[in-house]
Design an enzyme around this catalytic site. Structure first.
Site, PDB file in Angstrom:
ATOM      1  N   GLY A 130       1.303  -0.993   0.201  1.00 63.41           N
ATOM      2  CA  GLY A 130       0.149  -0.438  -0.249  1.00 63.41           C
ATOM      3  C   GLY A 130       1.085   1.502  -0.133  1.00 63.41           C
ATOM      4  O   GLY A 130       0.998   2.007   1.245  1.00 63.41           O
ATOM      5  N   ILE A 166       1.450   6.678   4.388  1.00 64.12           N
ATOM      6  CA  ILE A 166       2.634   6.323   5.457  1.00 64.12           C
ATOM      7  C   ILE A 166       3.744   5.549   4.759  1.00 64.12           C
ATOM      8  O   ILE A 166       4.993   4.810   5.185  1.00 64.12           O
ATOM      9  CB  ILE A 166       1.898   5.657   6.607  1.00 64.12           C
ATOM     10  CG1 ILE A 166       1.484   6.426   7.613  1.00 64.12           C
ATOM     11  CG2 ILE A 166       2.734   5.124   7.415  1.00 64.12           C
ATOM     12  CD1 ILE A 166      -0.219   6.300   8.955  1.00 64.12           C
ATOM     13  N   SER A 191      -2.027   0.404  14.849  1.00 62.91           N
ATOM     14  CA  SER A 191      -2.332   1.615  15.132  1.00 62.91           C
ATOM     15  C   SER A 191      -2.717   2.113  16.440  1.00 62.91           C
ATOM     16  O   SER A 191      -2.745   1.144  17.933  1.00 62.91           O
ATOM     17  CB  SER A 191      -3.199   2.199  14.638  1.00 62.91           C
ATOM     18  OG  SER A 191      -4.087   3.001  15.130  1.00 62.91           O
ATOM     19  N   TYR A 224     -12.825  -1.441  12.445  1.00 61.97           N
ATOM     20  CA  TYR A 224     -11.189  -1.604  12.144  1.00 61.97           C
ATOM     21  C   TYR A 224     -10.491  -1.529  13.526  1.00 61.97           C
ATOM     22  O   TYR A 224      -9.085  -1.648  13.300  1.00 61.97           O
ATOM     23  CB  TYR A 224     -11.333   0.461  11.041  1.00 61.97           C
ATOM     24  CG  TYR A 224      -9.678   0.805  11.444  1.00 61.97           C
ATOM     25  CD1 TYR A 224      -8.616   0.507  10.652  1.00 61.97           C
ATOM     26  CD2 TYR A 224      -9.273   1.584  12.315  1.00 61.97           C
ATOM     27  CE1 TYR A 224      -7.654   0.714  10.071  1.00 61.97           C
ATOM     28  CE2 TYR A 224      -7.933   2.204  12.029  1.00 61.97           C
ATOM     29  CZ  TYR A 224      -6.953   1.886  11.011  1.00 61.97           C
ATOM     30  OH  TYR A 224      -6.372   2.855  11.110  1.00 61.97           O
ATOM     31  N   LYS A 256      -6.384  -3.701  13.608  1.00 63.13           N
ATOM     32  CA  LYS A 256      -5.128  -2.938  14.902  1.00 63.13           C
ATOM     33  C   LYS A 256      -5.077  -3.494  15.613  1.00 63.13           C
ATOM     34  O   LYS A 256      -3.150  -3.835  15.289  1.00 63.13           O
ATOM     35  CB  LYS A 256      -5.599  -1.371  14.435  1.00 63.13           C
ATOM     36  CG  LYS A 256      -5.535  -0.584  13.700  1.00 63.13           C
ATOM     37  CD  LYS A 256      -4.669  -1.069  12.636  1.00 63.13           C
ATOM     38  CE  LYS A 256      -4.665  -1.641  11.100  1.00 63.13           C
ATOM     39  NZ  LYS A 256      -3.676  -0.751   9.892  1.00 63.13           N
TER      40      LYS A 256
HETATM   41  N1  LIG Z   1      -4.023   8.204   8.719  1.00 60.48           N
HETATM   42  C1  LIG Z   1      -3.468   7.658  10.242  1.00 60.48           C
HETATM   43  O1  LIG Z   1      -4.370   8.087  10.902  1.00 60.48           O
HETATM   44  C2  LIG Z   1      -3.255   6.001  10.368  1.00 60.48           C
HETATM   45  C3  LIG Z   1      -3.076   5.480   9.872  1.00 60.48           C
HETATM   46  N2  LIG Z   1      -3.307   3.909  10.198  1.00 60.48           N
HETATM   47  C4  LIG Z   1      -2.287   2.810   9.328  1.00 60.48           C
HETATM   48  O2  LIG Z   1      -1.623   3.046   8.266  1.00 60.48           O
HETATM   49  C5  LIG Z   1      -1.775   2.518   6.966  1.00 60.48           C
HETATM   50  C6  LIG Z   1      -1.588   3.517   5.879  1.00 60.48           C
HETATM   51  O3  LIG Z   1      -2.949   4.323   6.058  1.00 60.48           O
HETATM   52  P1  LIG Z   1      -2.737   5.735   5.047  1.00 60.48           P
HETATM   53  O4  LIG Z   1      -1.232   6.187   4.801  1.00 60.48           O
HETATM   54  O5  LIG Z   1      -2.963   6.931   6.494  1.00 60.48           O
HETATM   55  O6  LIG Z   1      -3.836   5.817   4.698  1.00 60.48           O
HETATM   56  P2  LIG Z   1      -3.709   5.765   2.161  1.00 60.48           P
HETATM   57  O7  LIG Z   1      -4.981   5.577   2.566  1.00 60.48           O
HETATM   58  O8  LIG Z   1      -2.938   6.685   2.247  1.00 60.48           O
HETATM   59  O9  LIG Z   1      -2.446   4.767   2.548  1.00 60.48           O
HETATM   60  C7  LIG Z   1      -3.405   2.969   2.167  1.00 60.48           C
HETATM   61  C8  LIG Z   1      -2.618   2.681   1.512  1.00 60.48           C
HETATM   62  O10 LIG Z   1      -3.211   1.141   0.768  1.00 60.48           O
HETATM   63  C9  LIG Z   1      -3.350   0.932   0.065  1.00 60.48           C
HETATM   64  N3  LIG Z   1      -4.987  -0.114   0.031  1.00 60.48           N
HETATM   65  C10 LIG Z   1      -6.467  -0.425   0.132  1.00 60.48           C
HETATM   66  N4  LIG Z   1      -6.072  -1.251   0.036  1.00 60.48           N
HETATM   67  C11 LIG Z   1      -5.586  -1.683  -0.386  1.00 60.48           C
HETATM   68  C12 LIG Z   1      -5.359  -3.747  -1.044  1.00 60.48           C
HETATM   69  N5  LIG Z   1      -6.307  -3.926  -0.676  1.00 60.48           N
HETATM   70  N6  LIG Z   1      -4.426  -4.025  -1.477  1.00 60.48           N
HETATM   71  C13 LIG Z   1      -3.688  -3.389  -1.396  1.00 60.48           C
HETATM   72  N7  LIG Z   1      -3.563  -2.063  -0.954  1.00 60.48           N
HETATM   73  C14 LIG Z   1      -4.608  -1.574  -0.769  1.00 60.48           C
HETATM   74  C15 LIG Z   1      -4.449   2.123  -0.688  1.00 60.48           C
HETATM   75  O11 LIG Z   1      -4.186   1.882  -2.005  1.00 60.48           O
HETATM   76  C16 LIG Z   1      -3.546   3.126  -0.262  1.00 60.48           C
HETATM   77  O12 LIG Z   1      -1.995   3.325  -0.832  1.00 60.48           O
HETATM   78  C17 LIG Z   1      -3.200   1.993   7.062  1.00 60.48           C
HETATM   79  O13 LIG Z   1      -2.655   0.656   7.436  1.00 60.48           O
HETATM   80  C18 LIG Z   1      -3.826   2.112   8.468  1.00 60.48           C
HETATM   81  O14 LIG Z   1      -5.008   1.780   8.750  1.00 60.48           O
HETATM   82  C19 LIG Z   1      -2.503   3.931  11.401  1.00 60.48           C
HETATM   83  C20 LIG Z   1      -3.080   4.549  11.953  1.00 60.48           C
HETATM   84  C21 LIG Z   1      -3.285   5.698  12.264  1.00 60.48           C
HETATM   85  C1  LIG Z   2      -7.900   6.645  10.202  1.00 61.99           C
HETATM   86  C2  LIG Z   2      -8.476   7.320  11.527  1.00 61.99           C
HETATM   87  O1  LIG Z   2      -8.182   8.514  11.486  1.00 61.99           O
HETATM   88  C3  LIG Z   2      -7.527   6.812  12.091  1.00 61.99           C
HETATM   89  O2  LIG Z   2      -6.682   6.049  11.648  1.00 61.99           O
HETATM   90  C4  LIG Z   2      -6.573   5.073  12.980  1.00 61.99           C
HETATM   91  O3  LIG Z   2      -5.597   4.123  13.539  1.00 61.99           O
HETATM   92  C5  LIG Z   2      -6.107   6.310  13.588  1.00 61.99           C
HETATM   93  O4  LIG Z   2      -5.699   5.928  15.440  1.00 61.99           O
HETATM   94  C6  LIG Z   2      -6.968   6.967  13.773  1.00 61.99           C
HETATM   95  O5  LIG Z   2      -8.274   6.974  14.231  1.00 61.99           O
END
Ligand SMILES: NC(=O)C1=CN([C@@H]2O[C@H](COP(=O)(O)OP(=O)(O)OC[C@H]3O[C@@H](n4cnc5c(N)ncnc54)[C@H](O)[C@@H]3O)[C@@H](O)[C@H]2O)C=CC1
Ligand SMILES: C[C@H](O)[C@@H]1OC(=O)[C@H](O)[C@@H]1O
Length: 254
Positions: free
Chosen positions: A13, A18, A144, A157, A161
């Site tokens: 992803g 991130i 998370s 969700y 996590k």
């Molecule tokens: N943004 C936040 O506040 C937080 C995010 N996270 C975790 O960080 C990770 C990355 O998320 P972010 O960068 O925030 O959001 P984002 O939406 O920018 O990134 C998520 C990535 O996962 C990819 N993805 C989604 N479904 C997929 C699939 N079925 N197969 C392959 N790729 C897939 C998306 O295309 C995207 O590139 C996630 O696991 C999220 O749960 C954890 C804590 C906080």
């Molecule tokens: C997507 C939310 O804003 C984000 O995802 C997490 O895992 C964090 O706890 C926030 O709730």
């Protein structure tokens, strides 16, 4: 000092957010990087271009992580291209915010399949490759703060996590004998596409930032250092651990 010189690092992803920050961080620290992406061809191509601009080799592989075949294909293509897998970052995830009482079955199941089942298959495929290589490795899961606290619109969700956090604890035990370390990062709220609708309300953003000791919500590059560290030999005696990357949000209860 480059922490990942000569290593091959895989990130799921990683076309945005991130995952992209982790991939670019790994390249900045001397690694060749293979990224998985699901749909965003342009984002994946620009991530690879950024990796190459840093003087490293980059490759993108398309695939939906909820399909176990994607994991096998991702690892195989990485090994075909760069010969080995030294570190694997499980990052792909979704968080379709929804109330609990009328949670659609499909939303619940999709979230489980992408965030937890997908991680399981990916970690298993990466670990099998590392065992075959015979020189250990590092696995980092993007869990998370939600592994430790709840969320009203995240009942589907937060268990994924917590599950990832738990998966890293159990795989740390299962894989320690092969020299494979397994850790997780626990980000707080980081401004990315996953929450752009939820945080479109500026008042809500400001209220959340006010609860964070460091005074701001996170940015994707706040995860770069912690993920690179855990993937690197600087963390050679760290396994089964989790690292909060939340600006102090978790400890700020009172
Ligand atoms: N943004 C936040 O506040 C937080 C995010 N996270 C975790 O960080 C990770 C990355 O998320 P972010 O960068 O925030 O959001 P984002 O939406 O920018 O990134 C998520 C990535 O996962 C990819 N993805 C989604 N479904 C997929 C699939 N079925 N197969 C392959 N790729 C897939 C998306 O295309 C995207 O590139 C996630 O696991 C999220 O749960 C954890 C804590 C906080
Ligand atoms: C997507 C939310 O804003 C984000 O995802 C997490 O895992 C964090 O706890 C926030 O709730």
């Amino acid at each position: 000092m480059k922490l990942l010189e000569g290593k091959t690092v895989l990130v799921t992803g990683a076309s945005a957010g991130i995952g992209r920050a982790a991939a670019i961080g790994a390249a900045r620290h001397g690694a060749d990087v293979v990224i998985n992406f699901s749909r965003d061809e342009a984002g994946a191509a620009s991530a690879v271009a950024e990796i190459e601009a840093l003087g490293q080799r980059g490759l993108s592989v398309k695939g939906d992580v909820s399909d176990p075949a994607t994991a096998r294909d991702f690892i195989a293509q990485a090994v075909d291209a760069f010969g080995k897998v030294d570190a694997f970052v499980n990052n792909a995830g979704i968080c379709p915010f929804h109330a609990f009482l009328d949670m659609p079955v499909e939303t619940f199941e999709r979230t489980m399949r992408v965030n937890l089942h997908g991680a399981y298959f990916m970690v298993q495929a990466a670990a099998n490759q590392m065992v075959k290589q015979g020189h250990g490795g590092a696995i980092v899961a993007v869990s998370s703060i939600s592994a430790l606290v709840g969320g009203e619109y995240q009942t589907h969700y937060t268990p994924t996590k917590a599950g990832l956090h738990s998966l890293m604890q159990s795989t740390a035990i299962a894989l320690g004998k092969y020299g494979i370390r397994c850790n997780s990062v626990l980000p707080g709220t980081i401004l990315t596409d996953i929450n752009k609708d939820d945080l479109a309300d500026m008042d809500k953003r400001e209220r959340m930032a006010a609860r964070i000791p460091l005074g701001r919500l996170g940015q994707p590059d706040d995860l770069e250092g912690p993920i690179v560290f855990l993937a690197s030999d600087l963390a050679k005696y760290v396994t089964g651990a989790s690292l909060l990357v939340d600006g102090g949000a978790f400890v700020n209860l009172q």
